[in-house]
Design an enzyme around this catalytic site. Structure first.
Site, PDB file in Angstrom:
ATOM      1  N   GLY A   1      -0.045  -4.367   4.044  1.00 51.04           N
ATOM      2  CA  GLY A   1      -0.379  -5.653   4.102  1.00 51.04           C
ATOM      3  C   GLY A   1       0.722  -6.469   3.152  1.00 51.04           C
TER       4      GLY A   1
ATOM      5  N   GLN B   1       4.014 -13.071  -1.982  1.00 52.48           N
ATOM      6  CA  GLN B   1       4.678 -11.816  -2.857  1.00 52.48           C
ATOM      7  C   GLN B   1       6.140 -11.856  -2.294  1.00 52.48           C
ATOM      8  OE1 GLN B   1       1.563  -9.053  -0.637  1.00 52.48           O
ATOM      9  NE2 GLN B   1       2.544  -7.781  -2.427  1.00 52.48           N
TER      10      GLN B   1
ATOM     11  N   CYS C   1      -0.424  -2.059  -4.632  1.00 51.44           N
ATOM     12  CA  CYS C   1      -0.094  -3.372  -4.237  1.00 51.44           C
ATOM     13  C   CYS C   1       1.488  -3.313  -4.438  1.00 51.44           C
ATOM     14  CB  CYS C   1      -0.574  -4.259  -5.163  1.00 51.44           C
ATOM     15  SG  CYS C   1      -0.098  -6.166  -4.692  1.00 51.44           S
ATOM     16  N   LEU C   2       2.103  -3.790  -3.436  1.00 49.70           N
ATOM     17  CA  LEU C   2       3.606  -3.704  -3.466  1.00 49.70           C
ATOM     18  C   LEU C   2       3.958  -4.577  -4.774  1.00 49.70           C
ATOM     19  CD1 LEU C   2       4.545  -3.983   0.297  1.00 49.70           C
ATOM     20  CD2 LEU C   2       4.580  -1.903  -1.199  1.00 49.70           C
TER      21      LEU C   2
ATOM     22  N   HIS D   1      -7.607  -8.017   0.010  1.00 47.06           N
ATOM     23  CA  HIS D   1      -6.678  -7.981  -0.766  1.00 47.06           C
ATOM     24  C   HIS D   1      -5.711  -9.012  -0.556  1.00 47.06           C
ATOM     25  CE1 HIS D   1      -3.704  -5.157  -3.115  1.00 47.06           C
ATOM     26  NE2 HIS D   1      -2.989  -6.103  -2.719  1.00 47.06           N
ATOM     27  N   GLU D   2      -5.286  -9.213   0.687  1.00 46.15           N
ATOM     28  CA  GLU D   2      -4.134 -10.047   0.910  1.00 46.15           C
ATOM     29  C   GLU D   2      -4.618 -11.537   0.729  1.00 46.15           C
ATOM     30  OE1 GLU D   2      -1.379  -9.142   1.307  1.00 46.15           O
ATOM     31  OE2 GLU D   2      -1.993  -6.966   1.454  1.00 46.15           O
TER      32      GLU D   2
ATOM     33  N   HIS E   1      -4.335 -12.687  -2.722  1.00 49.48           N
ATOM     34  CA  HIS E   1      -2.931 -12.923  -3.139  1.00 49.48           C
ATOM     35  C   HIS E   1      -2.768 -14.420  -3.010  1.00 49.48           C
ATOM     36  CE1 HIS E   1      -0.827  -9.298  -4.272  1.00 49.48           C
ATOM     37  NE2 HIS E   1      -1.103  -8.926  -2.915  1.00 49.48           N
TER      38      HIS E   1
HETATM   39 NI    NI Z   1      -0.973  -6.654  -2.683  1.00 47.38          NI
END
Ligand code: NI
Length: 172
Positions: A46, A51, A96-97, A138-139, A142
């Site tokens: 995701g 991000q 998370c990236l 989660h997204e 963000h």
């Molecule tokens: Ni994330």
């Protein structure tokens, strides 16, 4: 298509409230394609636009089968997503990236109701469960400037911040 740079915590753009998308043009489609390419390259499941430094309400979420062949990966694009209902509570592992070296369990709704728009601006409305629901939650976090580490206990969060400080010092 182009790979974009993934921004990592504690960069302030990750704390920005993402803006509503009102124009559904080719630029938006290009952004989405870049986001998908960047997500799969990472690799991740995701990605939210902030991000990659763009505080707009756009996320991509992997929808591939459990063990996809290289060319069968599919994803869904959610523009201006809203989680209008959540039921059940489940604990599951997340990473998370944008949060380096942190994998930990987070409590999320098991099932959610989502309204959003697709990349053309058409309305979307659906229910999501389990892994799919977890990624969407989660997204969407963000887009509100929330990171999954905000949902950890204060102790766990402090330990992570300490660990990150060390990692960043070693990188200098
Ligand atoms: Ni994330």
């Amino acid at each position: 298509m182009a790979l974009r740079t993934i921004i990592t915590y504690p960069h302030p753009v990750l704390r920005q409230e993402a803006e509503l998308v009102t124009v559904f043009d080719q630029e938006l489609k290009n952004l989405v394609m870049d986001m998908a390419e960047t997500m799969y390259h990472a690799p991740g499941v995701g990605l939210a636009a902030n991000q990659i430094g763009i505080a707009r309400q756009v996320v991509v979420v992997d929808r591939s089968p459990a063990e996809p062949a290289e060319n069968t990966r599919t994803y869904i694009t959610l523009v201006n997503p809203v989680i209008s209902e959540g039921v059940g509570r489940v604990t599951g592992e997340e990473g998370c990236l944008s949060v380096i070296d942190c994998y930990t369990t987070v409590v999320r709704f098991r099932k959610i109701h989502v309204t959003a728009q697709d990349v053309e601006g058409n309305p979307l409305e659906f229910d999501a469960e389990d892994r799919y629901a977890r990624i969407i939650q989660h997204e969407v976090d963000h887009l509100r400037g929330t990171l999954f580490i905000d949902r950890l206990s204060p102790l766990k969060r402090t330990l992570y911040k300490r660990k990150l400080k060390k990692i960043l010092q070693e990188q200098q």
